[in-house]
Design an enzyme around this catalytic site. Structure first.
Site, PDB file in Angstrom:
ATOM      1  N   GLU A  90       0.808  -1.214   0.000  1.00 18.03           N
ATOM      2  CA  GLU A  90       0.000   0.000   0.000  1.00 18.03           C
ATOM      3  C   GLU A  90       0.849   1.275   0.000  1.00 18.03           C
ATOM      4  OE1 GLU A  90      -3.288   0.257   0.035  1.00 18.03           O
ATOM      5  OE2 GLU A  90      -3.600   2.362   0.595  1.00 18.03           O
ATOM      6  N   ASP A  91       1.832   1.310   0.858  1.00 18.78           N
ATOM      7  CA  ASP A  91       2.498   2.596   1.141  1.00 18.78           C
ATOM      8  C   ASP A  91       3.921   2.735   0.610  1.00 18.78           C
ATOM      9  OD1 ASP A  91       0.250   3.318   2.535  1.00 18.78           O
ATOM     10  OD2 ASP A  91       1.029   2.713   4.488  1.00 18.78           O
TER      11      ASP A  91
END
Ligand code: MN
Length: 324
Positions: A90-91
């Site tokens: 995700e990040d």
């Protein structure tokens, strides 16, 4: 815990010792996958390099804390690794394929599952729709371990929520209260559920929370003495009757007191189970024997005794945990 592992971690990573100790502990709890777990930590540490939490701390303390909870709860090494890696896809620049080639298909699937759950747009709704949403979350997870990782994620996030804006604190707390705490309950993770509820309540109604917290704080000594005394009395009676049982005594969680005060409109003096004792025995017959002994020791209040031994509440009715 092996000193040499801690030494080598401390030499290699710039991080508070307490967090490196957590990494060492989870690696040692899974000796067969020790290197993989240390590898997942190294991978996540590098992927999140330069990122910070709202508290100003290095981001990696979050995945470490999440993985460490998963380990404490007794889940397998794949779940622990996925906990360490859960925010990488995700990040960070990391792809599904990278995680898959380094840590295997199931770990990558777990990380992917947690990422997808995070994408569901949550909005508070009527209870009926909320139930559909909870079911959808569980179904979406496919592998139940995805939910476990998400529960650990929620737990660490709500423990450290004070660094976020008031608005995002409330949004997160409401989501946890309405979706994740009931899911924890459904999975039988009572103490996780209690922590999620109490911490969410503190965000959503700080005044109501403080009122109960102070009420208990002022009486902690009295309550604890009462619980100890009750425990001793019951232990002596069980011994006399040759019954083996485990006796647990505790104070009611803040949120369940809150529900009685505000949901049922009661006063503190009308809540009879702020102190609760539990006796765990091997079988059903044992339950009834203990019940008889307890009723001999303490007279039941007419109309208030509920037989949850013969009438096991359905999960939806058990929100109050079979206590009243
Ligand atoms: Mn996270």
């Amino acid at each position: 815990m092996s000193e040499s592992m801690i030494e080598s971690l401390r030499g290699k990573y710039e991080l508070e010792p307490a967090y490196l100790d957590k990494v060492a502990a989870m690696a040692e709890h899974h000796p067969e996958d020790r290197e993989l777990i240390l590898g997942a930590f190294d991978f996540a540490y590098k992927a999140h390099d330069g990122q910070r939490r709202k508290s100003g701390e290095p981001y990696i303390i979050h995945p470490i804390s999440v993985a460490s909870l998963i380990d404490e709860w007794g889940f397998d090494s794949e779940s622990v690794m996925a906990g360490l890696l859960h925010d990488t896809i995700e990040d960070t620049e990391v792809s599904f394929q990278e995680v898959e080639s380094r840590f295997g298909h199931s770990v990558a699937e777990l990380v992917d599952g947690v990422t997808k759950l995070g994408h569901v747009v949550y909005q508070s709704r009527e209870e009926e729709q909320m139930e559909d949403l909870r079911k959808m979350f569980i179904a979406m997870a496919k592998d139940i371990r995805v939910i476990i990782i998400k529960l650990a994620d929620c737990t660490h996030n709500i423990r450290t929520i004070q660094f976020k804006t008031i608005e995002s604190q409330r949004k997160k707390a409401l989501e946890i209260m309405e979706i994740y705490a009931p899911i924890a309950h459904r999975l039988g993770m009572q103490s996780v559920k209690w922590e999620l509820e109490d911490r969410s309540l503190k965000v959503l109604d700080p005044i109501g929370y403080a009122e109960i917290e102070n009420y208990i704080k002022d009486r902690t000594d009295t309550f604890n003495k009462f619980l100890d005394r009750t425990k001793d009395t019951i232990a002596a009676a069980l011994k006399e009757h040759n019954i083996e049982g485990q006796i647990k005594a505790r104070l009611k969680q803040i949120y369940s007191i809150y529900r009685k005060l505000y949901g049922q409109n009661l006063q503190f003096s009308e809540i009879y189970d702020i102190c609760a004792t539990r006796v765990i025995v091997k079988d059903l017959a044992g339950c009834y024997s203990v019940l008889g002994i307890i009723h001999d020791l303490y007279k039941p209040i007419p109309g208030r005794f509920k037989d949850y031994i013969s009438a096991v509440p359905l999960p939806s009715e058990a929100a109050g945990e079979g206590e009243n």
